[in-house]
Design an enzyme around this catalytic site. Structure first.
Site, PDB file in Angstrom:
ATOM      1  N   LYS A 115       0.822  -1.208   0.000  1.00  0.00           N
ATOM      2  CA  LYS A 115       0.000   0.000   0.000  1.00  0.00           C
ATOM      3  C   LYS A 115       0.860   1.265   0.000  1.00  0.00           C
ATOM      4  CE  LYS A 115      -3.869  -2.151   2.462  1.00  0.00           C
ATOM      5  NZ  LYS A 115      -4.643  -2.150   3.718  1.00  0.00           N
ATOM      6  N   SER A 139      -0.652   0.755   6.174  1.00  0.00           N
ATOM      7  CA  SER A 139      -0.873  -0.130   7.314  1.00  0.00           C
ATOM      8  C   SER A 139      -1.925  -1.166   6.969  1.00  0.00           C
ATOM      9  CB  SER A 139      -1.322   0.706   8.515  1.00  0.00           C
ATOM     10  OG  SER A 139      -1.453  -0.092   9.657  1.00  0.00           O
ATOM     11  N   ASP A 140      -1.800  -2.316   7.594  1.00  0.00           N
ATOM     12  CA  ASP A 140      -2.804  -3.360   7.441  1.00  0.00           C
ATOM     13  C   ASP A 140      -2.833  -4.165   8.734  1.00  0.00           C
ATOM     14  OD1 ASP A 140      -4.539  -4.586   5.125  1.00  0.00           O
ATOM     15  OD2 ASP A 140      -3.784  -6.263   6.310  1.00  0.00           O
ATOM     16  N   THR A 141      -4.014  -4.595   9.128  1.00  0.00           N
ATOM     17  CA  THR A 141      -4.164  -5.360  10.361  1.00  0.00           C
ATOM     18  C   THR A 141      -4.780  -6.713  10.056  1.00  0.00           C
ATOM     19  OG1 THR A 141      -4.433  -3.334  11.651  1.00  0.00           O
ATOM     20  CG2 THR A 141      -5.208  -5.375  12.664  1.00  0.00           C
ATOM     21  N   GLY A 152       0.809  -4.486  10.417  1.00  0.00           N
ATOM     22  CA  GLY A 152       2.010  -4.156   9.670  1.00  0.00           C
ATOM     23  C   GLY A 152       1.965  -2.686   9.318  1.00  0.00           C
TER      24      GLY A 152
END
Length: 185
Positions: A51, A67-69, A104
Site C-alpha cells: 500500500k 498499514s494493514d491489520t 504491519g
C-alpha cells in the site's frame, strides 16, 4: 513535509492524528491477496508495504504511511467477513481463546522504506450464542478483520490484552512514533 495515510480506515485516521496535525488520506487500491509463500505472521506487513509503495510512486516527496491489520488464530488469518454467517464463524473461533492481532506498518519517504509489525495478543472470554447474535445485529463487525472492533461493543469480549491496545484498533502509534524518530524522519 506532506504526510499521506494510505488507508481509508477511520480508526487509523483518528490514531494518526496523535502524531500529525495535518495529513492527507489517499487509500491504496491494491490487490490484497496474500501469496502462499507469505506466512500469516508476515501478511500484514507485506500488505502495508504494498500500500505505501503504491502511493509513494505517485507522491515521491511525501511521507507515506501504509498499514494493514490481521487477526490470526492457530496460524489462520481471519480477514474481513464476507457476511453475517462468516462473522459468526469467526467469533466462534475466537471465543474463549487467545489470538494475535498483527498490524504491519510501512513508512516510505523519498525512496527510503521503514517497515515493521506489531503483535498484540487478545484473550476473549467464552462467548454465548446470545452475546454473538446481539453483537452481529449491531453491524459493528462489518469491514473489520476478525469480525470485531475492540474500540466498540466487542471490547466487552476481551478478557485480557497483552501489548499495545492501539495496535488492536489498527495502528501502533507509539511504536510508529519511535521508529520515525529513530530514522530521522
Amino acid at each position: 513535509m506532506k504526510v499521506i495515510l494510505a488507508s481509508a480506515s477511520p480508526r487509523r485516521k483518528e490514531l494518526l492524528k496523535i502524531l500529525f496535525d495535518e495529513f492527507d488520506i489517499i487509500p491504496a487500491d491494491v490487490d490484497e491477496n496474500i501469496p502462499e509463500d507469505i506466512s500469516a505472521e508476515n501478511a500484514a506487513e507485506y500488505l502495508a508495504k504494498k500500500k505505501a509503495n503504491f502511493i509513494a510512486e505517485k507522491y515521491p516527496e511525501a511521507l507515506i504511511i501504509g498499514s494493514d491489520t490481521t487477526v490470526v488464530i492457530d496460524g489462520e488469518i481471519l480477514g474481513k467477513p464476507a457476511d453475517k454467517a462468516d462473522a459468526k464463524n469467526m467469533l466462534l473461533k475466537l471465543s474463549g481463546k487467545t489470538h494475535k492481532v498483527i498490524t504491519g506498518v510501512s513508512a516510505v519517504y523519498r525512496g527510503e522504506e521503514l517497515s515493521f509489525s506489531e503483535i498484540t495478543e487478545v484473550v476473549f472470554y467464552e462467548l454465548s450464542n446470545a452475546e454473538i447474535e446481539t453483537y452481529l445485529n449491531s453491524d459493528e463487525w462489518c469491514d473489520k478483520a476478525g469480525a470485531y472492533g475492540i474500540q466498540g461493543k466487542a471490547g466487552l469480549f476481551a478478557e485480557k490484552i497483552i501489548g499495545d491496545y492501539n495496535n488492536v484498533v489498527g495502528l501502533p502509534v507509539s511504536r510508529l512514533n519511535r521508529k520515525l524518530k529513530e530514522s530521522g524522519i
